[in-house]
Write an enzyme that holds these catalytic residues in place. Structure first.
Site, PDB file in Angstrom:
ATOM      1  N   ILE A  23     -16.450  33.014  -4.486  1.00 10.19           N
ATOM      2  CA  ILE A  23     -15.080  32.905  -5.008  1.00 10.19           C
ATOM      3  C   ILE A  23     -14.881  31.705  -5.937  1.00 10.19           C
ATOM      4  O   ILE A  23     -13.883  31.641  -6.647  1.00 10.19           O
ATOM      5  CB  ILE A  23     -14.022  32.878  -3.871  1.00 10.19           C
ATOM      6  CG1 ILE A  23     -14.222  31.679  -2.937  1.00 10.19           C
ATOM      7  CG2 ILE A  23     -13.992  34.207  -3.122  1.00 10.19           C
ATOM      8  CD1 ILE A  23     -13.009  31.394  -2.050  1.00 10.19           C
ATOM      9  N   THR A  67     -15.830  26.301   6.708  1.00 11.76           N
ATOM     10  CA  THR A  67     -15.060  26.121   7.948  1.00 11.76           C
ATOM     11  C   THR A  67     -15.687  25.132   8.935  1.00 11.76           C
ATOM     12  O   THR A  67     -15.194  25.001  10.051  1.00 11.76           O
ATOM     13  CB  THR A  67     -14.875  27.484   8.658  1.00 11.76           C
ATOM     14  OG1 THR A  67     -16.166  28.052   8.900  1.00 11.76           O
ATOM     15  CG2 THR A  67     -14.048  28.431   7.826  1.00 11.76           C
ATOM     16  N   ASP A 126      -3.907  25.312  10.454  1.00  8.69           N
ATOM     17  CA  ASP A 126      -3.092  24.252  11.060  1.00  8.69           C
ATOM     18  C   ASP A 126      -3.599  22.857  10.676  1.00  8.69           C
ATOM     19  O   ASP A 126      -2.862  21.876  10.801  1.00  8.69           O
ATOM     20  CB  ASP A 126      -3.114  24.387  12.585  1.00  8.69           C
ATOM     21  CG  ASP A 126      -4.526  24.358  13.142  1.00  8.69           C
ATOM     22  OD1 ASP A 126      -5.312  25.254  12.768  1.00  8.69           O
ATOM     23  OD2 ASP A 126      -4.874  23.449  13.917  1.00  8.69           O
ATOM     24  N   TYR A 130     -11.848  18.793   5.739  1.00 10.00           N
ATOM     25  CA  TYR A 130     -11.559  20.228   5.839  1.00 10.00           C
ATOM     26  C   TYR A 130     -10.073  20.488   5.570  1.00 10.00           C
ATOM     27  O   TYR A 130      -9.713  21.336   4.745  1.00 10.00           O
ATOM     28  CB  TYR A 130     -11.958  20.728   7.234  1.00 10.00           C
ATOM     29  CG  TYR A 130     -11.507  22.132   7.553  1.00 10.00           C
ATOM     30  CD1 TYR A 130     -12.054  23.229   6.887  1.00 10.00           C
ATOM     31  CD2 TYR A 130     -10.533  22.364   8.522  1.00 10.00           C
ATOM     32  CE1 TYR A 130     -11.629  24.521   7.185  1.00 10.00           C
ATOM     33  CE2 TYR A 130     -10.115  23.653   8.830  1.00 10.00           C
ATOM     34  CZ  TYR A 130     -10.662  24.729   8.164  1.00 10.00           C
ATOM     35  OH  TYR A 130     -10.244  26.008   8.458  1.00 10.00           O
TER      36      TYR A 130
HETATM   37  N1  LIG Z   1     -11.964  29.682  12.769  1.00 11.08           N
HETATM   38  C1  LIG Z   1     -10.794  29.045  13.008  1.00 11.08           C
HETATM   39  O1  LIG Z   1     -10.532  28.528  14.111  1.00 11.08           O
HETATM   40  C2  LIG Z   1      -9.744  28.985  11.949  1.00 11.08           C
HETATM   41  C3  LIG Z   1      -8.528  28.339  12.246  1.00 11.08           C
HETATM   42  C4  LIG Z   1      -7.546  28.264  11.272  1.00 11.08           C
HETATM   43  C5  LIG Z   1      -7.778  28.818  10.019  1.00 11.08           C
HETATM   44  N2  LIG Z   1      -8.968  29.418   9.749  1.00 11.08           N
HETATM   45  C6  LIG Z   1      -9.170  29.977   8.395  1.00 11.08           C
HETATM   46  O2  LIG Z   1      -9.446  31.361   8.525  1.00 11.08           O
HETATM   47  C7  LIG Z   1     -10.270  31.777   7.430  1.00 11.08           C
HETATM   48  C8  LIG Z   1     -11.449  32.562   7.975  1.00 11.08           C
HETATM   49  O3  LIG Z   1     -12.138  31.757   8.929  1.00 11.08           O
HETATM   50  P1  LIG Z   1     -13.352  32.333   9.776  1.00 11.08           P
HETATM   51  O4  LIG Z   1     -13.225  31.775  11.137  1.00 11.08           O
HETATM   52  O5  LIG Z   1     -13.469  33.802   9.563  1.00 11.08           O
HETATM   53  O6  LIG Z   1     -14.555  31.584   9.027  1.00 11.08           O
HETATM   54  P2  LIG Z   1     -16.096  31.959   8.950  1.00 11.08           P
HETATM   55  O7  LIG Z   1     -16.477  32.823  10.089  1.00 11.08           O
HETATM   56  O8  LIG Z   1     -16.793  30.661   8.713  1.00 11.08           O
HETATM   57  O9  LIG Z   1     -16.170  32.852   7.621  1.00 11.08           O
HETATM   58  C9  LIG Z   1     -15.993  32.306   6.338  1.00 11.08           C
HETATM   59  C10 LIG Z   1     -16.882  33.086   5.396  1.00 11.08           C
HETATM   60  O10 LIG Z   1     -16.672  32.595   4.070  1.00 11.08           O
HETATM   61  C11 LIG Z   1     -17.937  32.558   3.427  1.00 11.08           C
HETATM   62  N3  LIG Z   1     -17.910  31.652   2.273  1.00 11.08           N
HETATM   63  C12 LIG Z   1     -18.078  30.300   2.263  1.00 11.08           C
HETATM   64  N4  LIG Z   1     -18.006  29.856   0.979  1.00 11.08           N
HETATM   65  C13 LIG Z   1     -17.796  30.942   0.190  1.00 11.08           C
HETATM   66  C14 LIG Z   1     -17.655  31.129  -1.202  1.00 11.08           C
HETATM   67  N5  LIG Z   1     -17.697  30.112  -2.067  1.00 11.08           N
HETATM   68  N6  LIG Z   1     -17.457  32.390  -1.666  1.00 11.08           N
HETATM   69  C15 LIG Z   1     -17.421  33.439  -0.811  1.00 11.08           C
HETATM   70  N7  LIG Z   1     -17.568  33.337   0.506  1.00 11.08           N
HETATM   71  C16 LIG Z   1     -17.745  32.090   1.018  1.00 11.08           C
HETATM   72  C17 LIG Z   1     -18.896  32.135   4.511  1.00 11.08           C
HETATM   73  O11 LIG Z   1     -20.211  32.463   4.133  1.00 11.08           O
HETATM   74  P3  LIG Z   1     -21.444  31.550   4.654  1.00 11.08           P
HETATM   75  O12 LIG Z   1     -21.494  31.781   6.135  1.00 11.08           O
HETATM   76  O13 LIG Z   1     -22.591  32.101   3.895  1.00 11.08           O
HETATM   77  O14 LIG Z   1     -21.086  30.147   4.303  1.00 11.08           O
HETATM   78  C18 LIG Z   1     -18.386  32.954   5.692  1.00 11.08           C
HETATM   79  O15 LIG Z   1     -18.964  34.240   5.718  1.00 11.08           O
HETATM   80  C19 LIG Z   1     -10.628  30.500   6.670  1.00 11.08           C
HETATM   81  O16 LIG Z   1      -9.745  30.361   5.582  1.00 11.08           O
HETATM   82  C20 LIG Z   1     -10.359  29.386   7.663  1.00 11.08           C
HETATM   83  O17 LIG Z   1     -10.029  28.186   7.001  1.00 11.08           O
HETATM   84  C21 LIG Z   1      -9.955  29.528  10.685  1.00 11.08           C
END
Ligand SMILES: NC(=O)c1ccc[n+]([C@@H]2O[C@H](COP(=O)([O-])OP(=O)(O)OC[C@H]3O[C@@H](n4cnc5c(N)ncnc54)[C@H](OP(=O)(O)O)[C@@H]3O)[C@@H](O)[C@H]2O)c1
Length: 284
Positions: free
Chosen positions: A38, A63, A103, A126
């Site tokens: 992205i 993340t 958050d 982050y």
């Molecule tokens: N997990 C939580 O507790 C939590 C809490 C609050 C908010 N969020 C938000 O929720 C969203 C999803 O989180 P999640 O838990 O699903 O995270 P995740 O499991 O770490 O998934 C994020 C994905 O984004 C990919 N990514 C990283 N850099 C990228 C780039 N430049 N272009 C395209 N893809 C990329 C990662 O690929 P790689 O693995 O190859 O790096 C990974 O597959 C995020 O915006 C996060 O900030 C998460």
């Protein structure tokens, strides 16, 4: 139904967005980082030209909260530059951009649930990079985009708190879990379905909403509930305070979000976190 593009495919939240869309027989293109970076404008442009989506759900992000402290450039690239590029390249006036945030944009010192207009004040790399991503989306695409803040996402796939507790339940007689960080546990499955509901909702998108499961808990409360649901004795989980645990990066003491903005937009009220977590444990 319209065509959907989901970024960050393979990640925890993306997996459940895609699963929900497939349940609905929607036309969905899910791109992993290898298929769509992205932060790379040419890559974004090529995918948008090919897919011509009506709704883009951006779950792609860096993340790793602790690692981000030493990898600020990588975190900024994914969390700030990426959303900015996506918003810039989305030129179709009617295309919706749902951008997932966190958050961690707040300072974690409140004692009442954070609402969408509360002042931000991230204390980690982050959190700062995620806030920069929000600001870029709102500046670039004030209409037709929605920031969806969430918290304490669990249930996988991939490493997550519920599966860690289930593993430790089998490995240890007793374990200690912090009891002085309070948040809003949210399953990736409920969040995925909620994002789909938002993307399909009629009318103008709200600019920013909070979506978490209902209620609040400490990590210790959540661990004990996982034990209870797994048929284990919750008293095997002992409460400790954060000062006793070696966090590499300080965690917010208070991460509870109110979902008033979500229901005010006419969207379904989130169910209690205990029910959502029970579904995850039952499926294991
Ligand atoms: N997990 C939580 O507790 C939590 C809490 C609050 C908010 N969020 C938000 O929720 C969203 C999803 O989180 P999640 O838990 O699903 O995270 P995740 O499991 O770490 O998934 C994020 C994905 O984004 C990919 N990514 C990283 N850099 C990228 C780039 N430049 N272009 C395209 N893809 C990329 C990662 O690929 P790689 O693995 O190859 O790096 C990974 O597959 C995020 O915006 C996060 O900030 C998460």
């Amino acid at each position: 139904m319209s065509g959907w593009l989901v970024t960050g495919a393979g990640g925890q939240v993306a997996t459940h967005v895609v699963a929900r869309l497939r349940e609905l027989d929607a036309n969905v293109t899910a791109c992993s980082r290898a298929e769509l970076d992205i932060a790379d404008a040419a890559s974004v442009r090529a995918v948008l030209d090919r897919v011509q989506p009506d709704v883009v759900v951006n779950t792609a992000a860096y993340t790793k909260v602790d690692a981000a402290e030493n990898e600020a450039d990588a975190a900024h690239r994914a969390n700030a530059t990426g959303p900015q590029v996506l918003a810039e390249e989305l030129t179709g006036a009617s295309t919706r951009l749902l951008h997932v945030s966190t958050d961690y944009v707040f300072d974690g010192t409140a004692s009442a649930p954070y609402d969408v207009d509360d002042p931000t004040g991230p204390r980690t790399v982050y959190g700062r990079t995620k806030l920069a991503g929000e600001q870029a989306v709102r500046a670039q695409r004030p209409q037709g985009s929605c920031i969806v803040r969430t918290a304490w996402v669990c249930g996988g796939p991939g490493p997550n708190f519920i599966d860690t507790m289930l593993r430790l339940e089998g490995e240890r007689e007793r374990l200690t879990v912090v009891d002085d960080q309070i948040g809003s546990p949210t399953t990736a499955a409920d969040l995925g379905a909620a994002l789909v509901e938002l993307g399909r909702a009629p009318g103008d998108l709200p600019g920013i909403v909070h979506y978490v499961n209902a209620g609040q808990a400490s990590w210790c409360d959540l661990a004990r509930e996982v034990f209870r649901l797994a048929g284990a004795d919750p008293s095997r989980v002992e409460a400790i305070d954060s000062a006793s645990y070696a966090f590499a990066t300080p965690r917010p003491a208070w991460s509870v979000l109110t979902t008033r903005s979500w229901t005010a937009a006419g969207l379904s009220a989130p169910r209690p976190w205990q029910q959502a977590v029970a579904d995850v444990v039952r499926a294991r």
